[in-house]
Design a protein around this motif. Structure first.
Motif, PDB file in Angstrom:
ATOM      1  N   ALA A 252     -16.466  -6.580   0.519  1.00  0.00           N
ATOM      2  CA  ALA A 252     -14.859  -6.251   0.340  1.00  0.00           C
ATOM      3  C   ALA A 252     -14.024  -6.934   1.014  1.00  0.00           C
ATOM      4  O   ALA A 252     -14.090  -7.678   1.824  1.00  0.00           O
ATOM      5  CB  ALA A 252     -15.305  -4.806   1.417  1.00  0.00           C
ATOM      6  N   ALA A 253     -12.729  -6.600   0.476  1.00  0.00           N
ATOM      7  CA  ALA A 253     -11.369  -7.162   1.136  1.00  0.00           C
ATOM      8  C   ALA A 253     -10.814  -6.059   1.768  1.00  0.00           C
ATOM      9  O   ALA A 253     -10.517  -4.988   0.809  1.00  0.00           O
ATOM     10  CB  ALA A 253     -10.894  -7.705   0.223  1.00  0.00           C
ATOM     11  N   ILE A 254     -10.313  -6.016   2.894  1.00  0.00           N
ATOM     12  CA  ILE A 254      -9.357  -4.923   3.534  1.00  0.00           C
ATOM     13  C   ILE A 254      -7.908  -5.613   3.542  1.00  0.00           C
ATOM     14  O   ILE A 254      -7.949  -6.589   4.616  1.00  0.00           O
ATOM     15  CB  ILE A 254      -9.872  -4.490   4.711  1.00  0.00           C
ATOM     16  N   LEU A 255      -7.065  -5.199   3.127  1.00  0.00           N
ATOM     17  CA  LEU A 255      -5.667  -5.720   2.946  1.00  0.00           C
ATOM     18  C   LEU A 255      -4.353  -4.784   3.298  1.00  0.00           C
ATOM     19  O   LEU A 255      -4.405  -4.030   2.935  1.00  0.00           O
ATOM     20  CB  LEU A 255      -5.281  -6.604   1.609  1.00  0.00           C
ATOM     21  N   ASP A 256      -3.864  -5.565   4.472  1.00  0.00           N
ATOM     22  CA  ASP A 256      -2.707  -4.601   4.817  1.00  0.00           C
ATOM     23  C   ASP A 256      -1.201  -5.257   4.561  1.00  0.00           C
ATOM     24  O   ASP A 256      -0.358  -4.718   4.574  1.00  0.00           O
ATOM     25  CB  ASP A 256      -2.920  -4.415   6.286  1.00  0.00           C
ATOM     26  N   VAL A 257      -1.439  -6.627   4.055  1.00  0.00           N
ATOM     27  CA  VAL A 257      -0.366  -7.248   4.083  1.00  0.00           C
ATOM     28  C   VAL A 257      -0.546  -8.262   2.758  1.00  0.00           C
ATOM     29  O   VAL A 257      -1.534  -8.571   2.062  1.00  0.00           O
ATOM     30  CB  VAL A 257      -0.042  -8.205   5.372  1.00  0.00           C
ATOM     31  N   PHE A 258       0.749  -8.535   2.034  1.00  0.00           N
ATOM     32  CA  PHE A 258       0.660  -9.134   0.848  1.00  0.00           C
ATOM     33  C   PHE A 258       1.646 -10.058   0.640  1.00  0.00           C
ATOM     34  O   PHE A 258       2.840  -9.995   1.294  1.00  0.00           O
ATOM     35  CB  PHE A 258       0.794  -8.014  -0.434  1.00  0.00           C
ATOM     36  N   GLU A 259       1.582 -11.002  -0.433  1.00  0.00           N
ATOM     37  CA  GLU A 259       2.620 -11.978  -0.534  1.00  0.00           C
ATOM     38  C   GLU A 259       3.935 -11.309  -1.176  1.00  0.00           C
ATOM     39  O   GLU A 259       5.155 -11.642  -0.630  1.00  0.00           O
ATOM     40  CB  GLU A 259       2.100 -13.011  -1.688  1.00  0.00           C
ATOM     41  N   THR A 260       3.844 -10.138  -1.778  1.00  0.00           N
ATOM     42  CA  THR A 260       4.890  -9.539  -2.480  1.00  0.00           C
ATOM     43  C   THR A 260       4.702  -8.007  -1.791  1.00  0.00           C
ATOM     44  O   THR A 260       3.854  -7.523  -2.184  1.00  0.00           O
ATOM     45  CB  THR A 260       5.213  -9.351  -3.812  1.00  0.00           C
ATOM     46  N   GLU A 261       5.702  -7.666  -1.035  1.00  0.00           N
ATOM     47  CA  GLU A 261       5.828  -6.053  -0.486  1.00  0.00           C
ATOM     48  C   GLU A 261       6.874  -5.543  -0.936  1.00  0.00           C
ATOM     49  O   GLU A 261       7.927  -6.087  -0.725  1.00  0.00           O
ATOM     50  CB  GLU A 261       5.637  -6.329   0.903  1.00  0.00           C
ATOM     51  N   HIS A 276      -9.946  -2.714  -0.429  1.00  0.00           N
ATOM     52  CA  HIS A 276      -9.249  -1.673   0.226  1.00  0.00           C
ATOM     53  C   HIS A 276      -7.558  -1.868   0.536  1.00  0.00           C
ATOM     54  O   HIS A 276      -7.403  -3.084   1.231  1.00  0.00           O
ATOM     55  CB  HIS A 276      -9.862  -1.151   1.536  1.00  0.00           C
ATOM     56  N   ILE A 277      -6.522  -1.281   0.045  1.00  0.00           N
ATOM     57  CA  ILE A 277      -5.295  -1.408   0.194  1.00  0.00           C
ATOM     58  C   ILE A 277      -4.526  -0.677   1.063  1.00  0.00           C
ATOM     59  O   ILE A 277      -4.641   0.471   0.907  1.00  0.00           O
ATOM     60  CB  ILE A 277      -4.622  -1.613  -1.202  1.00  0.00           C
ATOM     61  N   THR A 278      -3.748  -1.233   2.095  1.00  0.00           N
ATOM     62  CA  THR A 278      -2.911  -0.281   2.790  1.00  0.00           C
ATOM     63  C   THR A 278      -1.413  -0.793   3.005  1.00  0.00           C
ATOM     64  O   THR A 278      -1.310  -1.810   2.566  1.00  0.00           O
ATOM     65  CB  THR A 278      -3.584  -0.071   4.328  1.00  0.00           C
ATOM     66  N   SER A 279      -0.450   0.028   3.246  1.00  0.00           N
ATOM     67  CA  SER A 279       0.546  -0.359   3.016  1.00  0.00           C
ATOM     68  C   SER A 279       1.684  -1.023   4.111  1.00  0.00           C
ATOM     69  O   SER A 279       2.553  -0.537   4.651  1.00  0.00           O
ATOM     70  CB  SER A 279       1.515   0.743   2.682  1.00  0.00           C
ATOM     71  N   HIS A 280       0.952  -2.118   4.699  1.00  0.00           N
ATOM     72  CA  HIS A 280       1.544  -2.840   5.844  1.00  0.00           C
ATOM     73  C   HIS A 280       1.820  -1.840   7.167  1.00  0.00           C
ATOM     74  O   HIS A 280       2.960  -1.839   7.434  1.00  0.00           O
ATOM     75  CB  HIS A 280       2.879  -3.665   5.464  1.00  0.00           C
ATOM     76  N   LEU A 281       0.918  -1.340   7.370  1.00  0.00           N
ATOM     77  CA  LEU A 281       1.066   0.003   8.396  1.00  0.00           C
ATOM     78  C   LEU A 281       0.369  -0.408   9.600  1.00  0.00           C
ATOM     79  O   LEU A 281       0.301   0.190  10.661  1.00  0.00           O
ATOM     80  CB  LEU A 281       0.695   1.214   8.031  1.00  0.00           C
ATOM     81  N   SER A 282      -0.702  -1.546   9.623  1.00  0.00           N
ATOM     82  CA  SER A 282      -1.613  -1.632  10.771  1.00  0.00           C
ATOM     83  C   SER A 282      -0.894  -1.975  12.079  1.00  0.00           C
ATOM     84  O   SER A 282      -1.355  -1.597  13.103  1.00  0.00           O
ATOM     85  CB  SER A 282      -2.485  -2.772  10.382  1.00  0.00           C
ATOM     86  N   GLY A 283       0.217  -2.619  12.007  1.00  0.00           N
ATOM     87  CA  GLY A 283       0.969  -2.972  13.388  1.00  0.00           C
ATOM     88  C   GLY A 283       2.467  -2.575  13.085  1.00  0.00           C
ATOM     89  O   GLY A 283       3.344  -3.550  13.122  1.00  0.00           O
TER      90      GLY A 283
END
Length: 317
Positions: A252-261, A276-283
């Protein structure tokens, strides 16, 4: 000692007024507010300090910004500021530190436990009115590797200890090598990742770390390993990641940050069931948290004391 009432410009495209009100509530009244580049340009003359997020940095080398001596970022990442070499060297840059570790470490272990305990299977059994006993795995004894051992990485290490995990770490300066079982340098990426069950990225984005996770590093990981990015999006070459995940090389890959947001709606990462994608909300940068950090730094500033979160431009963070 500097003036106890420096002139401050608060800049944010969507939350400037809330931040400004919080700063005023701490007794600082010389506050200007901007949410657009045009407003920032208008208010720059006479401004001594900027509290900003996504600030139009090209304005900082204009004559209207000659009075600016300090820029406080509202976040931990400053790659947008480091990317603009025209920002005058006399402007001190600081970032938020020691505020995101609890949020991000809880995010990390939310996903690790969700996947390891197969919560999705439990919920599916419930939906199907089906009794489905099984023995979930333990985090105890698993090996987690934390790339980046600053305040965020250290908090992840602390929680991993509570779960009795084996903890490996990679960092550029080695100052926190003592908090992990095995420490690796940036020249040892393959050796670092090859035995990990979980790789967690908390590194800042610099010239040295951009696309540090590429095809070769991903294929050096175990086929049942998981990668998680809570650092900066461009740490991972997303094209290489999509290729590797499509082949099913990683669990798996769990990603909260991306090159383009925001992540573009047609991005192939959305289509992969093992991502698994989340919308830059971890911090999250909370108004109260940022305000408290900034106000403390203002007190240091007016008293000619060293500022917290000082950015080293040569290092890039």
């Amino acid at each position: 000692m500097k003036s106890t009432q420096p002139t401050i410009l608060v800049y944010s495209p969507d939350r400037a007024k809330a931040y400004a009100e919080c700063v005023r509530n701490h007794g600082f009244n010389h506050i200007k507010v901007a949410a657009t580049s045009e407003e920032a340009k208008k208010h720059l003359p006479g401004t001594e300090i900027i509290l900003g997020w996504k600030f139009p940095t090209h304005l900082l080398n204009k004559p209207s910004a000659s009075s600016v001596s300090w820029y406080q970022s509202m976040g931990a990442g400053v790659d947008d500021l480091m990317a603009d070499a025209t920002i005058p060297n006399n402007i001190t840059i600081t970032r938020i530190v020691d505020q995101f570790g609890t949020y991000i470490s809880e995010y990390v272990f939310t996903f690790l436990l969700y996947m390891l305990k197969d919560v999705a299977r439990m919920k599916q059994s419930q939906r199907e009115n089906r009794w489905d006993p099984f023995i979930p795995e333990l985090l105890a004894g698993k090996t987690i590797g934390v790339a980046g051992l600053g305040s965020i990485g250290a908090e992840i290490v602390q929680k991993a200890r509570a779960f009795q995990m084996n903890v490996h770490g990679l960092s550029f300066n080695g100052k926190q090598a003592h908090i992990v079982d095995r420490h690796f340098s940036p020249e040892q990426w393959v050796a670092f990742v090859k035995d990990l069950d979980y790789l967690v990225l908390t590194l800042p984005l610099t010239d040295a770390t951009k696309h540090i996770i590429n095809h070769d590093i991903l294929l050096a990981m175990k086929t049942n390993a998981t990668i998680m990015n809570v650092g900066r999006g461009a740490l991972i070459n997303e094209t290489d990641l999509v290729s590797v995940m499509r082949k099913g090389h990683l669990k798996a890959a769990i990603l909260d940050v991306f090159e383009t947001e925001p992540l573009p709606v047609d991005h192939p990462l959305y289509t992969l069931s093992n991502v698994h994608i989340t919308s830059h909300l971890s911090g999250p940068s909370t108004t109260d948290g940022v305000c408290s950090f900034f106000v403390n730094n203002i007190q240091r500033y007016v008293n000619d004391q060293p500022l917290q979160g000082l950015v080293n431009r040569q290092r890039g963070y």
